[in-house]
Scaffold this motif. Structure first.
Motif, mmCIF file in Angstrom:
data_model
loop_
_atom_site.group_PDB
_atom_site.id
_atom_site.type_symbol
_atom_site.label_atom_id
_atom_site.label_comp_id
_atom_site.label_asym_id
_atom_site.label_seq_id
_atom_site.Cartn_x
_atom_site.Cartn_y
_atom_site.Cartn_z
ATOM 1 N N GLU A 1 26.876 -36.039 27.903
ATOM 2 C CA GLU A 1 28.355 -35.634 27.938
ATOM 3 C C GLU A 1 28.814 -36.678 26.790
ATOM 4 O O GLU A 1 29.042 -37.770 26.939
ATOM 5 C CB GLU A 1 28.954 -35.717 29.243
ATOM 6 N N PRO A 2 29.677 -35.890 25.933
ATOM 7 C CA PRO A 2 30.523 -36.835 25.101
ATOM 8 C C PRO A 2 31.732 -37.697 25.810
ATOM 9 O O PRO A 2 32.255 -36.898 26.788
ATOM 10 C CB PRO A 2 30.984 -35.834 23.942
ATOM 11 N N PRO A 3 32.321 -38.800 25.416
ATOM 12 C CA PRO A 3 33.268 -39.333 26.035
ATOM 13 C C PRO A 3 34.439 -38.432 25.809
ATOM 14 O O PRO A 3 34.706 -37.721 24.976
ATOM 15 C CB PRO A 3 33.557 -40.462 24.854
ATOM 16 N N LEU A 4 35.683 -38.617 26.839
ATOM 17 C CA LEU A 4 36.723 -37.948 26.894
ATOM 18 C C LEU A 4 37.383 -38.038 25.455
ATOM 19 O O LEU A 4 37.866 -36.977 24.997
ATOM 20 C CB LEU A 4 37.507 -38.212 27.818
ATOM 21 N N GLU A 5 37.801 -39.063 24.959
ATOM 22 C CA GLU A 5 38.294 -39.278 23.444
ATOM 23 C C GLU A 5 37.616 -38.400 22.455
ATOM 24 O O GLU A 5 38.409 -37.801 21.682
ATOM 25 C CB GLU A 5 38.531 -40.701 22.983
ATOM 26 N N HIS B 1 27.873 -30.227 32.073
ATOM 27 C CA HIS B 1 27.026 -31.148 32.210
ATOM 28 C C HIS B 1 26.868 -31.780 33.829
ATOM 29 O O HIS B 1 26.074 -32.451 33.963
ATOM 30 C CB HIS B 1 27.855 -32.383 31.343
ATOM 31 N N TYR B 2 28.075 -31.404 34.593
ATOM 32 C CA TYR B 2 28.102 -32.325 35.731
ATOM 33 C C TYR B 2 28.127 -31.323 36.734
ATOM 34 O O TYR B 2 28.752 -30.388 37.069
ATOM 35 C CB TYR B 2 29.527 -33.045 35.598
ATOM 36 N N GLU B 3 27.178 -31.759 37.705
ATOM 37 C CA GLU B 3 26.889 -30.587 39.023
ATOM 38 C C GLU B 3 28.053 -30.332 39.824
ATOM 39 O O GLU B 3 28.164 -29.173 40.058
ATOM 40 C CB GLU B 3 25.602 -30.941 39.613
ATOM 41 N N PRO B 4 28.699 -31.234 40.252
ATOM 42 C CA PRO B 4 29.693 -31.166 41.178
ATOM 43 C C PRO B 4 31.171 -30.407 40.434
ATOM 44 O O PRO B 4 31.572 -29.464 41.113
ATOM 45 C CB PRO B 4 30.447 -32.574 41.544
ATOM 46 N N GLU B 5 30.940 -30.288 39.125
ATOM 47 C CA GLU B 5 32.143 -29.601 38.360
ATOM 48 C C GLU B 5 31.257 -27.977 38.548
ATOM 49 O O GLU B 5 32.166 -27.016 38.913
ATOM 50 C CB GLU B 5 31.928 -30.076 37.045
ATOM 51 N N ALA B 6 30.212 -27.885 38.340
ATOM 52 C CA ALA B 6 29.699 -26.550 38.258
ATOM 53 C C ALA B 6 29.636 -25.782 39.871
ATOM 54 O O ALA B 6 30.461 -24.832 39.803
ATOM 55 C CB ALA B 6 28.083 -26.226 37.975
#
Length: 259
Positions: A71-75, A191-196
């Motif tokens: 996962e790329p950084p937020l910036e 990228h993030y399971e809790p987000e899914a």
């Protein structure tokens, strides 16, 4: 010898297309090169053996785009395609009507929706994104509901059982869903399971599910699936005719809005 040379050139061009676009469709390539779909399938099988692409139903996706676990950084996300995201955000915001209750999923594209929303006291926005909360807090009239939970600092958003529980008894008009990966065959992914898990809860609570993404996400497949593409109602994107999104929309049953 001419046939061999034509085949080699066509396969090289398809290889370039799949890397640039992230995915290609058999029917589109058949029309583009004036050859049978069986010939194109053989081309894609050849590219798959070479490690250039992976076959998917109806076409192929770039091997580089499969299981994008880093996962790329937020910036980095904020700096990517800002003009396209702004256009998408403006068009998506125009879909919100007075009296609507909407969920804005976390993300840099959904943040643009927040910036473009009218400051109307008859609009209610729910979000789990801290930056979206800050953007909406600057508006004087719009009603804002923060979905609490545990803060994930990597993308400044909240997740977990508390966040999901807040949605359990709610029914909203619209969900604007941001994505990390969007593939017509493998679905909408993150990228993030809790987000899914949270996004599926959001979709269940919404009468209308609207995916928002710039064309760079097409063909990318991340580890965790949120929804199948046919489960969305609308897609707001900067896709061009070359992305063949309209044919996918007709086939899968969602409405396409080009920004």
């Amino acid at each position: 010898m001419v046939i061999t040379r034509d085949t080699s050139r066509r396969r090289q061009e398809i290889s370039t297309l799949v890397r640039e676009r992230g995915s290609v469709q058999v029917t589109d390539l058949s029309e583009r090169y004036g050859v049978s779909m069986q010939t194109i399938r053989k081309d894609l099988h050849f590219l798959a053996k070479k490690g250039v692409a992976e076959r998917s139903y109806g076409g192929a996706i770039s091997a580089d785009a499969v299981n994008v676990v880093a996962e790329p950084p937020l910036e980095t996300k904020r700096a990517a395609n800002p003009d396209a995201k702004a256009r998408i955000g403006a068009l998506a915001a125009a879909m919100v009507r007075p009296g609507d209750s909407v969920v804005l999923d976390s993300g840099t594209t959904t943040l643009q929706i927040a910036h473009h929303l009218p400051d109307d006291e008859e609009i209610t926005v729910l979000t789990n994104d801290l930056d979206i909360l800050c953007a909406l807090a600057r508006k004087e009239h719009i009603r804002v509901v923060m979905l609490g939970g545990a803060l994930r600092r990597r993308n400044r958003a909240f997740y977990g059982a508390q966040t999901e529980s807040a949605l359990s008894d709610l029914h909203v008009d619209k969900l604007f869903l941001g994505v990390d990966g969007f593939d017509f065959e493998r679905g909408i992914t993150t990228h993030y399971e809790p987000e899914a898990m949270l996004n599926r809860k959001m979709a269940k609570a919404a009468q209308q599910v609207i995916a928002v993404t710039d064309r760079s996400k097409f063909g990318k497949v991340c580890l965790h699936r949120i929804l199948n593409v046919e489960e969305i109602d609308d897609l707001v994107t900067d896709a061009t005719e070359e992305d063949a999104v309209q044919s996918a929309a007709d086939r899968l049953g969602f409405r396409l809005h080009r920004a």
